[in-house]
Design a protein around this motif. Sequence first.
Motif, PDB file in Angstrom:
ATOM      1  N   ARG A  53       0.819  -1.206   0.000  1.00 45.03           N
ATOM      2  CA  ARG A  53       0.000   0.000   0.000  1.00 45.03           C
ATOM      3  C   ARG A  53       0.853   1.256   0.000  1.00 45.03           C
ATOM      4  O   ARG A  53       0.324   2.361   0.036  1.00 45.03           O
ATOM      5  CB  ARG A  53      -0.899   0.020   1.236  1.00 45.03           C
ATOM      6  CG  ARG A  53      -1.961  -1.060   1.259  1.00 45.03           C
ATOM      7  CD  ARG A  53      -2.760  -1.021   2.553  1.00 45.03           C
ATOM      8  NE  ARG A  53      -3.213   0.299   2.887  1.00 45.03           N
ATOM      9  CZ  ARG A  53      -2.741   1.031   3.902  1.00 45.03           C
ATOM     10  NH1 ARG A  53      -1.785   0.567   4.653  1.00 45.03           N
ATOM     11  NH2 ARG A  53      -3.219   2.238   4.158  1.00 45.03           N
ATOM     12  N   GLU A  87      -0.234   3.664  -2.489  1.00 46.49           N
ATOM     13  CA  GLU A  87      -1.408   4.471  -2.140  1.00 46.49           C
ATOM     14  C   GLU A  87      -1.021   5.606  -1.201  1.00 46.49           C
ATOM     15  O   GLU A  87      -1.510   6.738  -1.346  1.00 46.49           O
ATOM     16  CB  GLU A  87      -2.468   3.581  -1.487  1.00 46.49           C
ATOM     17  CG  GLU A  87      -2.939   2.434  -2.365  1.00 46.49           C
ATOM     18  CD  GLU A  87      -3.826   1.477  -1.605  1.00 46.49           C
ATOM     19  OE1 GLU A  87      -4.304   1.863  -0.515  1.00 46.49           O
ATOM     20  OE2 GLU A  87      -4.039   0.346  -2.066  1.00 46.49           O
ATOM     21  N   LEU A  88      -0.174   5.318  -0.222  1.00 45.56           N
ATOM     22  CA  LEU A  88       0.268   6.354   0.704  1.00 45.56           C
ATOM     23  C   LEU A  88       1.029   7.454  -0.028  1.00 45.56           C
ATOM     24  O   LEU A  88       0.853   8.649   0.244  1.00 45.56           O
ATOM     25  CB  LEU A  88       1.141   5.738   1.808  1.00 45.56           C
ATOM     26  CG  LEU A  88       0.457   4.764   2.762  1.00 45.56           C
ATOM     27  CD1 LEU A  88       1.487   4.063   3.634  1.00 45.56           C
ATOM     28  CD2 LEU A  88      -0.563   5.488   3.621  1.00 45.56           C
ATOM     29  N   ALA A 134       0.772   8.203  -3.222  1.00 46.19           N
ATOM     30  CA  ALA A 134      -0.113   8.927  -4.138  1.00 46.19           C
ATOM     31  C   ALA A 134      -0.946   9.972  -3.416  1.00 46.19           C
ATOM     32  O   ALA A 134      -1.367  10.965  -4.029  1.00 46.19           O
ATOM     33  CB  ALA A 134      -1.018   7.935  -4.871  1.00 46.19           C
ATOM     34  N   ALA A 135      -1.197   9.770  -2.124  1.00 50.37           N
ATOM     35  CA  ALA A 135      -2.019  10.715  -1.368  1.00 50.37           C
ATOM     36  C   ALA A 135      -1.247  11.954  -0.922  1.00 50.37           C
ATOM     37  O   ALA A 135      -1.855  12.909  -0.417  1.00 50.37           O
ATOM     38  CB  ALA A 135      -2.618  10.014  -0.153  1.00 50.37           C
ATOM     39  N   LEU A 136       0.068  11.969  -1.105  1.00 45.60           N
ATOM     40  CA  LEU A 136       0.875  13.102  -0.665  1.00 45.60           C
ATOM     41  C   LEU A 136       0.806  14.244  -1.671  1.00 45.60           C
ATOM     42  O   LEU A 136       0.617  14.029  -2.867  1.00 45.60           O
ATOM     43  CB  LEU A 136       2.329  12.668  -0.483  1.00 45.60           C
ATOM     44  CG  LEU A 136       2.604  11.648   0.618  1.00 45.60           C
ATOM     45  CD1 LEU A 136       4.073  11.260   0.608  1.00 45.60           C
ATOM     46  CD2 LEU A 136       2.207  12.198   1.971  1.00 45.60           C
ATOM     47  N   GLU A 140       1.985  17.016  -4.277  1.00 43.92           N
ATOM     48  CA  GLU A 140       3.033  16.975  -5.286  1.00 43.92           C
ATOM     49  C   GLU A 140       4.274  17.713  -4.784  1.00 43.92           C
ATOM     50  O   GLU A 140       4.183  18.779  -4.188  1.00 43.92           O
ATOM     51  CB  GLU A 140       2.532  17.626  -6.578  1.00 43.92           C
ATOM     52  CG  GLU A 140       3.404  17.367  -7.789  1.00 43.92           C
ATOM     53  CD  GLU A 140       3.432  15.908  -8.190  1.00 43.92           C
ATOM     54  OE1 GLU A 140       4.483  15.466  -8.706  1.00 43.92           O
ATOM     55  OE2 GLU A 140       2.419  15.211  -7.978  1.00 43.92           O
ATOM     56  N   VAL A 195       1.803  12.696   6.371  1.00 44.36           N
ATOM     57  CA  VAL A 195       1.603  11.248   6.469  1.00 44.36           C
ATOM     58  C   VAL A 195       1.070  10.932   7.861  1.00 44.36           C
ATOM     59  O   VAL A 195       1.642  11.359   8.863  1.00 44.36           O
ATOM     60  CB  VAL A 195       2.919  10.477   6.227  1.00 44.36           C
ATOM     61  CG1 VAL A 195       2.629   8.998   6.051  1.00 44.36           C
ATOM     62  CG2 VAL A 195       3.654  11.018   5.022  1.00 44.36           C
ATOM     63  N   THR A 196      -0.016  10.201   7.928  1.00 45.00           N
ATOM     64  CA  THR A 196      -0.623   9.887   9.218  1.00 45.00           C
ATOM     65  C   THR A 196       0.288   8.971  10.032  1.00 45.00           C
ATOM     66  O   THR A 196       0.944   8.074   9.490  1.00 45.00           O
ATOM     67  CB  THR A 196      -1.981   9.185   9.028  1.00 45.00           C
ATOM     68  OG1 THR A 196      -1.804   8.013   8.244  1.00 45.00           O
ATOM     69  CG2 THR A 196      -2.968  10.121   8.338  1.00 45.00           C
TER      70      THR A 196
END
Length: 390
Positions: A267, A270-271, A273-275, A277, A297-298
């Motif tokens: 994953r 996915e992590l 991609a959520a950051l 740019e 990042v959580t």
Amino acid sequence: MSSYPTGGPPQRTPQTTTLRQRLADLRGPAVPPRPLDARALAALAANPGCGRRALLDGAGVDKTALAQALGSPAPFGQSQFAIVRGNSFEAKVKGDGGAELLRLVHERLGAGGEPPGPATPVPDLTAAGPEGRAARTALALREATAAGTWTLLDHPMLALEVAGTPAYLEPDAVVVHPDGQWTVVEIKSFPMIDGGADAAKVGAAARQAAVYVLALEKTAEKLPGSTVGHRVVLVCPKDFSNLPTAALVDVRRERAVTRRQLERLTRVEELAAALPEGTCFDPARPAEELTEAVSAVTAAYAPECLAACELAFHCRERARDSDEVTALGRSLRGELGGLTTVEAALAAASGAGRAEDPIAAALHQAARLRAEVLALVPARTSPEATACPC
């Protein structure tokens, strides 16, 4: 023979290449990846809900340098005295061709079979680079299994694929049994007093050994007739002496948790991609920029992180600033349910929480009982409380 013990290098697809490039951008174009070791993988299993650690380890970010750049360095690492003592004890255990170590393994797992011979040869596992050593280890395991004799492999090199790239791991020892079973041996310098040792240290050793078991299972898949034991042999000093003693540790639970966590590392894409740019964790960047990147990042901070993660002090500071209950411990966080901040928990204890919430009602009841008990206790400053009982 291939230099890759698992049959060949990981296959690169366009998706894998894109992910590697993305992780390289997060790490910094000129920053080499920091390889994962067993301690890092075990720490992942100890805190599987932390996306921050999963992403940073998956990207190969040097968390020690990152923590320093953030202004929250962690005093990690053993003291020189502990390192010397550990090396000395390990050398003693493996002395005389590992005769004492093999005796301990046979004593715990031999099940009445033929004991090890007095002069069992120890295979030479030296080779060029970690890939060569891993290939040499796989060959030695195959030869020892075919020979059907007790064999000690001293510091073998194992390969385990993590997020699409091989991680090379080096257990203290692996013992091959005459029946083809392979057993991981962990040698620690903390004492085993009256047959028991510190639970936290044993737990950490079990998580680390579980990583080795997973890697050894990958090698065993290529060698018919071999099996990997789910119980590892933990060797420690006996009582207050320097004499070795051993205990069996069942690592099935730790192995399952570690396997799930390693699967979750897929994953990482996915992590990432959520950051936002342009996010980058290069320690050479300004501290303000790094703080913003890390905060994107959580995390799942808990006090246990202080013993396992280089970013623990930074995460603790942020958790306290956010008034998060997790800063007080995972068990408390679990008991408080939807009350995620200390302020909300104190409000519930004062009676300001929702009456229909059973957790808030229980907190209020506990606070009321505590106040009643304290009212019955004399004040410490009173003459009655400070008077001499004699």
